[in-house]
Scaffold this motif. Sequence first.
Motif, mmCIF file in Angstrom:
data_model
loop_
_atom_site.group_PDB
_atom_site.id
_atom_site.type_symbol
_atom_site.label_atom_id
_atom_site.label_comp_id
_atom_site.label_asym_id
_atom_site.label_seq_id
_atom_site.Cartn_x
_atom_site.Cartn_y
_atom_site.Cartn_z
ATOM 1 N N THR B 98 -10.784 -10.823 -7.784
ATOM 2 C CA THR B 98 -10.982 -11.199 -6.383
ATOM 3 C C THR B 98 -10.250 -10.269 -5.413
ATOM 4 O OG1 THR B 98 -9.128 -12.736 -6.502
ATOM 5 C CG2 THR B 98 -11.320 -13.637 -6.913
ATOM 6 N N GLY B 99 -9.311 -9.461 -5.920
ATOM 7 C CA GLY B 99 -8.563 -8.551 -5.051
ATOM 8 C C GLY B 99 -9.443 -7.639 -4.198
ATOM 9 N N PRO B 100 -10.471 -7.019 -4.807
ATOM 10 C CA PRO B 100 -11.337 -6.157 -4.003
ATOM 11 C C PRO B 100 -11.959 -6.881 -2.814
ATOM 12 C CG PRO B 100 -11.765 -5.822 -6.325
ATOM 13 C CD PRO B 100 -10.823 -6.980 -6.234
ATOM 14 N N PHE B 101 -12.104 -8.180 -2.945
ATOM 15 C CA PHE B 101 -12.645 -8.997 -1.865
ATOM 16 C C PHE B 101 -11.716 -8.977 -0.658
ATOM 17 C CE2 PHE B 101 -14.776 -13.009 -0.598
ATOM 18 C CZ PHE B 101 -16.061 -12.578 -0.835
ATOM 19 N N MET B 102 -10.424 -9.113 -0.939
ATOM 20 C CA MET B 102 -9.422 -9.059 0.123
ATOM 21 C C MET B 102 -9.419 -7.671 0.764
ATOM 22 S SD MET B 102 -5.387 -10.031 -0.080
ATOM 23 C CE MET B 102 -4.982 -9.185 -1.584
ATOM 24 N N ILE B 103 -9.489 -6.632 -0.098
ATOM 25 C CA ILE B 103 -9.499 -5.261 0.407
ATOM 26 C C ILE B 103 -10.732 -5.024 1.282
ATOM 27 C CG2 ILE B 103 -9.677 -2.839 -0.319
ATOM 28 C CD1 ILE B 103 -7.990 -3.677 -2.799
ATOM 29 N N PHE B 104 -11.860 -5.568 0.839
ATOM 30 C CA PHE B 104 -13.111 -5.472 1.583
ATOM 31 C C PHE B 104 -12.973 -6.067 2.996
ATOM 32 C CE2 PHE B 104 -16.839 -8.180 2.618
ATOM 33 C CZ PHE B 104 -17.803 -7.211 2.835
ATOM 34 N N ILE B 146 -2.875 -3.986 10.624
ATOM 35 C CA ILE B 146 -3.985 -4.207 9.688
ATOM 36 C C ILE B 146 -3.963 -3.158 8.583
ATOM 37 C CG2 ILE B 146 -6.492 -4.271 9.459
ATOM 38 C CD1 ILE B 146 -6.539 -5.268 12.416
ATOM 39 N N LEU B 147 -3.666 -1.904 8.956
ATOM 40 C CA LEU B 147 -3.590 -0.831 7.959
ATOM 41 C C LEU B 147 -2.511 -1.130 6.914
ATOM 42 C CD1 LEU B 147 -4.393 2.050 7.012
ATOM 43 C CD2 LEU B 147 -2.570 2.917 8.479
ATOM 44 N N LEU B 148 -1.354 -1.583 7.398
ATOM 45 C CA LEU B 148 -0.271 -1.927 6.466
ATOM 46 C C LEU B 148 -0.696 -3.042 5.516
ATOM 47 C CD1 LEU B 148 3.065 -1.962 8.475
ATOM 48 C CD2 LEU B 148 2.508 -0.613 6.461
ATOM 49 N N MET B 149 -1.380 -4.015 6.093
ATOM 50 C CA MET B 149 -1.861 -5.147 5.289
ATOM 51 C C MET B 149 -2.817 -4.630 4.216
ATOM 52 S SD MET B 149 -1.457 -8.548 5.813
ATOM 53 C CE MET B 149 -2.205 -10.109 5.368
ATOM 54 N N LEU B 150 -3.685 -3.702 4.614
ATOM 55 C CA LEU B 150 -4.645 -3.128 3.658
ATOM 56 C C LEU B 150 -3.922 -2.387 2.537
ATOM 57 C CD1 LEU B 150 -7.499 -2.292 2.782
ATOM 58 C CD2 LEU B 150 -7.411 -0.468 4.469
ATOM 59 N N LEU B 151 -2.965 -1.534 2.913
ATOM 60 C CA LEU B 151 -2.214 -0.788 1.895
ATOM 61 C C LEU B 151 -1.485 -1.755 0.952
ATOM 62 C CD1 LEU B 151 -0.741 2.118 4.051
ATOM 63 C CD2 LEU B 151 -2.641 2.219 2.438
ATOM 64 N N GLN B 152 -0.916 -2.791 1.544
ATOM 65 C CA GLN B 152 -0.194 -3.764 0.726
ATOM 66 C C GLN B 152 -1.161 -4.487 -0.228
ATOM 67 O OE1 GLN B 152 3.178 -3.934 0.812
ATOM 68 N NE2 GLN B 152 2.851 -5.189 -1.005
ATOM 69 N N ALA B 153 -2.372 -4.752 0.251
ATOM 70 C CA ALA B 153 -3.367 -5.401 -0.611
ATOM 71 C C ALA B 153 -3.721 -4.492 -1.781
ATOM 72 C CB ALA B 153 -4.620 -5.745 0.196
ATOM 73 N N VAL B 154 -3.789 -3.175 -1.526
ATOM 74 C CA VAL B 154 -4.064 -2.220 -2.606
ATOM 75 C C VAL B 154 -2.913 -2.234 -3.612
ATOM 76 C CG1 VAL B 154 -4.431 0.214 -3.166
ATOM 77 C CG2 VAL B 154 -5.522 -0.778 -1.147
ATOM 78 N N VAL B 155 -1.678 -2.274 -3.090
ATOM 79 C CA VAL B 155 -0.516 -2.351 -3.983
ATOM 80 C C VAL B 155 -0.613 -3.583 -4.890
ATOM 81 C CG1 VAL B 155 1.969 -2.817 -4.047
ATOM 82 C CG2 VAL B 155 1.069 -1.047 -2.542
ATOM 83 N N PHE B 156 -0.950 -4.715 -4.298
ATOM 84 C CA PHE B 156 -1.080 -5.929 -5.109
ATOM 85 C C PHE B 156 -2.187 -5.780 -6.143
ATOM 86 C CE2 PHE B 156 1.272 -8.332 -1.774
ATOM 87 C CZ PHE B 156 2.239 -8.838 -2.631
ATOM 88 N N PHE B 157 -3.254 -5.107 -5.732
ATOM 89 C CA PHE B 157 -4.369 -4.911 -6.662
ATOM 90 C C PHE B 157 -3.911 -4.106 -7.886
ATOM 91 C CE2 PHE B 157 -8.314 -2.495 -7.819
ATOM 92 C CZ PHE B 157 -8.965 -3.578 -8.391
ATOM 93 N N ILE B 158 -3.161 -3.030 -7.634
ATOM 94 C CA ILE B 158 -2.658 -2.214 -8.754
ATOM 95 C C ILE B 158 -1.748 -3.053 -9.647
ATOM 96 C CG2 ILE B 158 -1.261 -0.191 -9.346
ATOM 97 C CD1 ILE B 158 -2.108 0.984 -6.605
ATOM 98 N N LYS B 159 -0.885 -3.814 -9.021
ATOM 99 C CA LYS B 159 0.038 -4.656 -9.799
ATOM 100 C C LYS B 159 -0.719 -5.711 -10.595
ATOM 101 C CE LYS B 159 4.340 -4.368 -7.248
ATOM 102 N NZ LYS B 159 5.305 -5.114 -6.433
ATOM 103 N N ASP B 160 -1.775 -6.235 -10.001
ATOM 104 C CA ASP B 160 -2.553 -7.270 -10.691
ATOM 105 C C ASP B 160 -3.256 -6.705 -11.917
ATOM 106 O OD1 ASP B 160 -1.818 -9.323 -9.016
ATOM 107 O OD2 ASP B 160 -3.431 -8.928 -7.590
ATOM 108 N N ILE B 161 -3.705 -5.442 -11.809
ATOM 109 C CA ILE B 161 -4.330 -4.814 -12.980
ATOM 110 C C ILE B 161 -3.315 -4.731 -14.115
ATOM 111 C CG2 ILE B 161 -5.341 -2.683 -13.900
ATOM 112 C CD1 ILE B 161 -6.504 -2.161 -11.136
#
Lengths: 441, 170
Positions: B98-104, B146-161
Amino acid sequence: MSHELIALLIFSSMLLMLLTGQRIYAAIGGVATLFALWLWGKGGAEMPYHASFILLNWYPLITLPLFIYMGYMFAESGIADDLYRMFHVWMGPVNGGLAIGTTGLMVAVAAMNGLSVAGMAIGASIAMPEMLKRKYDKVMITGVIQAGSSLGIMIPPSVVLVLYGMIARQPVGHLWMAGVFPGLLLAILFALYILIRCKIQPELGPALSLEERRQISWAERFRLLRAGIIPLLIIFSMTGLFLMGITSLVECSAAGATVTTVAAWMKKRLNRRVMEDTLRNTLSVTCMFMWVILAAMSFGAVFDGLGAVHAIENLFIKQWELSPWGVLIMMQVTYILMGMFLDDTAMLIIVAPLYVPLVIKLGFNPVWYGVLYTITCQIAYMTPPFGYNLFLMKAMAPPEITLADIYRSIIPFVLVMMVGLAVVILFPPIALWLPNLYFGK
Amino acid sequence: MRKIIQNFIRYTEAVSKAVGRFSQYIVFPMMGILLFESISRTLFNRPHIWVVETSQFLMAAYYLLGGAYSMILDGHVRMDLLYGRLSKKRQGVADTITGPFMIFYLIFLLIGGISSIDYAIRYGQKNYTPWAPPLAPIKIIMAIGILLMLLQAVVFFIKDIDKARGKESS
């Protein structure tokens, strides 16, 4: 595809996404963006951002961080300790008296806070250990604190009524005034329930023993009544000045936050750690709410674009042929059901714009409906499987309180609240008498 | 590659934290301005036209700049009816899906933000109020949040993997 079908599809996608356990703002915002792109193509691409500009112009939203700040500061300030002691001493001799006293404490806290978080924190950290020590039934007191703290969004100041006021375009002063008696009514119903229950089963809430009572002198008892003075000052400087028309709504929240900080400082509770914790928690909770609201606004915009208001009107009035009262009851029932399974704050933002135009069209008073809406919200925040208050309670309560206890504890109180809801539906003057008297209608 | 990713995670989180810690103090100027205005208006009968918008801008900056930090603080509730019962690893799997959904969602927020900045700068957009402040600065601040939030969401995505593969990343 018909619009009704699309609307249904959107709602079920949201439910599915929420069930995956992704952060709520992301689940709702993602669904909204996806459908905006699908329905309107490139024109829908800027819809998510557009919501942030609507929020920017919602001036009363500034009360949100300030009330949250105030709640945390209040919980740390130690004002509530004295207040609890006062209720403890005066109510203790009755069976179940400490629980009734806690309800009283919650009313006082609610009159100084716009959300239920502060009441919950104070109840779980101050009142609960005292009652557990005196062998009160843990399920009952868990329920008392949950139900009592939910009064925070009914008794003015109330953030939920501010949000409702923005959506329904109703004056917040009227709404807050309208919340006073229904809030007190609920508190009285809670107290009655505790009293009756403890009459039948005294073991649920044993009275304070005679020797414990002897230890407290009458001088001490009267001295404790003074604990009520600081709260009255806070209430006056915040809600009082606003209702007198001296400060504006947003200014009154700033005044409340300042006075509470000063009170904490005077009680020598203000230090670096308290300040740091308060600021961090305020940011965290505000961001959570704001991002959910932001996402829910885009979701609402998609719904609005589909003409959902007319679809609901069509469904309730033309297809199901409900009477105005039938519509009203159906709205509350669907809202409670949705509040159980979906995110409560998001529901507030998504459902109110759909229901309020219909309420006005049917000739009901929108201020009165705001009160009904808030009671329904209180119920939604408490009912499993999904409710903020349940999470908060689990996080704050002593470890011996299990999730099963929390779930069981709310049942009688939700029933009592539904009785309260029915009473306010049947007797609108309970809500409307005070604002009409005060603002002269 | 691993090294670049680790650095990306480290720097993003450091920036999110620093910006978040700064923005948590924004409540004070908000309180201050409003208090100043209520005293100035009621006691000295001198209202100011910039109060409403300044506090609105502060509010927007507050929750958008603080957003990424609030994610690090785990302030965003989830519906944990099912999620809460999953093992750590399974939670990682769920979040990876579901992470990509947040990034989207955040990408589209950012796109909207950037095109809105572009408009504001090109036409020198001002707010429709007596004070009429230019809107570009606040829009840029909002987009940074918003950009920071996006970058942070990517960080979480990597960690989730990593979590989904059973590795606990630092």
